[in-house]
Design an enzyme around this catalytic site. Structure first.
Site, mmCIF file in Angstrom:
data_model
loop_
_atom_site.group_PDB
_atom_site.id
_atom_site.type_symbol
_atom_site.label_atom_id
_atom_site.label_comp_id
_atom_site.label_asym_id
_atom_site.label_seq_id
_atom_site.Cartn_x
_atom_site.Cartn_y
_atom_site.Cartn_z
ATOM 1 N N ASN A 23 -10.977 -2.724 -5.001
ATOM 2 C CA ASN A 23 -10.260 -1.875 -5.928
ATOM 3 C C ASN A 23 -10.914 -1.784 -7.280
ATOM 4 O OD1 ASN A 23 -7.091 -2.731 -4.647
ATOM 5 N ND2 ASN A 23 -8.343 -0.926 -3.896
ATOM 6 N N ASP A 59 0.833 -1.196 -0.085
ATOM 7 C CA ASP A 59 -0.022 -0.102 0.141
ATOM 8 C C ASP A 59 0.934 1.427 0.080
ATOM 9 O OD1 ASP A 59 -2.139 1.604 -0.137
ATOM 10 O OD2 ASP A 59 -2.810 1.335 2.009
HETATM 11 C C1 IPE Z 1 -5.392 -2.380 0.043
HETATM 12 O O1 IPE Z 1 -5.179 -1.157 -0.208
HETATM 13 C C2 IPE Z 1 -5.478 -3.387 -1.249
HETATM 14 C C3 IPE Z 1 -3.982 -3.389 -1.679
HETATM 15 C C4 IPE Z 1 -2.963 -2.889 -1.123
HETATM 16 C C5 IPE Z 1 -3.890 -4.043 -2.999
HETATM 17 P P1 IPE Z 1 -6.254 -0.184 -0.117
HETATM 18 O O2 IPE Z 1 -5.473 1.187 -0.396
HETATM 19 O O3 IPE Z 1 -7.110 -0.423 -1.460
HETATM 20 O O4 IPE Z 1 -6.944 -0.077 1.079
HETATM 21 P P2 IPE Z 1 -7.952 0.937 1.863
HETATM 22 O O5 IPE Z 1 -8.837 1.598 0.806
HETATM 23 O O6 IPE Z 1 -6.891 2.084 2.222
HETATM 24 O O7 IPE Z 1 -8.315 0.193 2.906
HETATM 25 C C1 IPE Z 2 -1.890 0.119 -3.293
HETATM 26 O O1 IPE Z 2 -1.540 1.536 -3.298
HETATM 27 C C2 IPE Z 2 -2.096 -0.521 -4.584
HETATM 28 C C3 IPE Z 2 -3.334 -0.759 -4.960
HETATM 29 C C4 IPE Z 2 -4.310 -0.645 -4.046
HETATM 30 C C5 IPE Z 2 -3.815 -1.276 -6.172
HETATM 31 P P1 IPE Z 2 -2.656 2.403 -3.415
HETATM 32 O O2 IPE Z 2 -3.012 2.954 -4.732
HETATM 33 O O3 IPE Z 2 -3.682 2.281 -2.354
HETATM 34 O O4 IPE Z 2 -1.962 4.008 -2.853
HETATM 35 P P2 IPE Z 2 -2.577 4.868 -1.811
HETATM 36 O O5 IPE Z 2 -2.919 4.381 -0.572
HETATM 37 O O6 IPE Z 2 -3.627 5.665 -2.437
HETATM 38 O O7 IPE Z 2 -1.349 6.069 -1.474
HETATM 39 MG MG MG Z 3 -4.158 2.359 -0.453
#
Ligand code: IPE
Ligand code: IPE
Ligand code: MG
Length: 249
Positions: free
Chosen positions: A73, A25
């Site tokens: 996602n 993340d």
């Molecule tokens: C969790 O991250 C899923 C992945 C890293 C693939 P998210 O960024 O989607 O989670 P939330 O929305 O902060 O809970």
């Molecule tokens: C994790 O990074 C990757 C996925 C969830 C696909 P994010 O895209 O959630 O990055 P932040 O949390 O917005 O920084």
């Molecule tokens: Mg994230």
């Protein structure tokens, strides 16, 4: 587990996590902080992933599970979702041979039916190419939801019971776990979440009953080998008790 006071990894195999799970993340924020598009964060995240995979192999970790894309996602803007789907293919094109050479078996977990056909086909190709490898299982959670996984397991067992192949009395924890995507695998010892968030976001809910959690503010694209080493060292300082008063290793 022997306690230590520094950030060095204790080399004893017994003290190393056998299964590490990572919620990758912080890609978007990593890019935004640099005035870049979120996409670039995702792309740099692939380099971080290569480093963690390599270190896990070097340490003989048996299973690495990474959270790449959640079922939730799919609700992100179409453009970002499309980019991430293409990135899966790009990742495999770039890394599959490397992974194969390291003896790694690629094992996607999640609702793969939701993926675009060509992405799914590319994943299946990587799965069959690496199917005979046995040095490390690399679970890639993609289109993954732990609640969905649990509901699906319940459905599988219910269907078996309905046809008379399974006595409901025989459904125990082991039987239930065998209907999950992670069937036959040990549970994660260590779960790492970078980016400062301290939540599980629907990841491995069943499997993480006694997992040790490690959070760090570092964004995933900056998470290097030394950060994974620090997480493992922190894990080695924990005392896992499983509800008991003493622990035997
Ligand atoms: C969790 O991250 C899923 C992945 C890293 C693939 P998210 O960024 O989607 O989670 P939330 O929305 O902060 O809970
Ligand atoms: C994790 O990074 C990757 C996925 C969830 C696909 P994010 O895209 O959630 O990055 P932040 O949390 O917005 O920084
Ligand atoms: Mg994230």
């Amino acid at each position: 587990m022997v306690k230590q006071n520094n950030n060095k990894i204790h080399p004893e195999p017994l003290q190393l996590p056998r299964h590490i799970a990572i919620i990758m993340d912080g890609n978007g924020r990593w890019a935004q902080r640099r005035g870049l598009l979120r996409h670039l964060g995702h792309r740099h995240g692939m380099d971080a992933l290569r480093q963690s995979v390599e270190l896990c192999r070097e340490l003989n970790v048996e299973i690495l599970t990474v959270y790449a894309f959640s079922l939730e996602n799919w609700k992100r803007p179409r453009e970002e979702v499309d980019f991430l789907m293409n990135l899966v293919v790009e990742y495999l094109d770039k890394e599959e041979e490397n992974l194969h050479r390291q003896g790694i078996r690629i094992n996607p977990i999640g609702e793969l039916d939701y993926l675009p056909l060509q992405v799914r086909a590319r994943i299946e190709q990587a799965v069959s190419h690496t199917a005979a490898n046995s040095d490390m299982i690399f679970n890639i959670a993609i289109s993954y939801s732990s609640r969905r996984e649990i509901v699906t397991a319940a459905r599988i067992l219910a269907a078996q019971a309905a046809t008379g192949c399974l006595d409901p009395q025989d459904i125990d924890e082991e039987r239930f776990a065998s209907a999950l995507y992670t069937s036959g695998q040990i549970d994660p010892d260590l779960m790492i979440r970078p980016s400062g968030e301290q939540r599980i976001s629907n990841f491995l809910l069943w499997q993480s009953a006694y997992t040790e959690f490690y959070y760090t503010d570092i964004f995933w694209p900056d998470f290097g080998k030394k950060d994974l080493q620090a997480a493992i060292a922190a894990y080695q300082r924990r005392e896992r008790r499983y509800g008991q008063l003493t622990i035997d290793n």
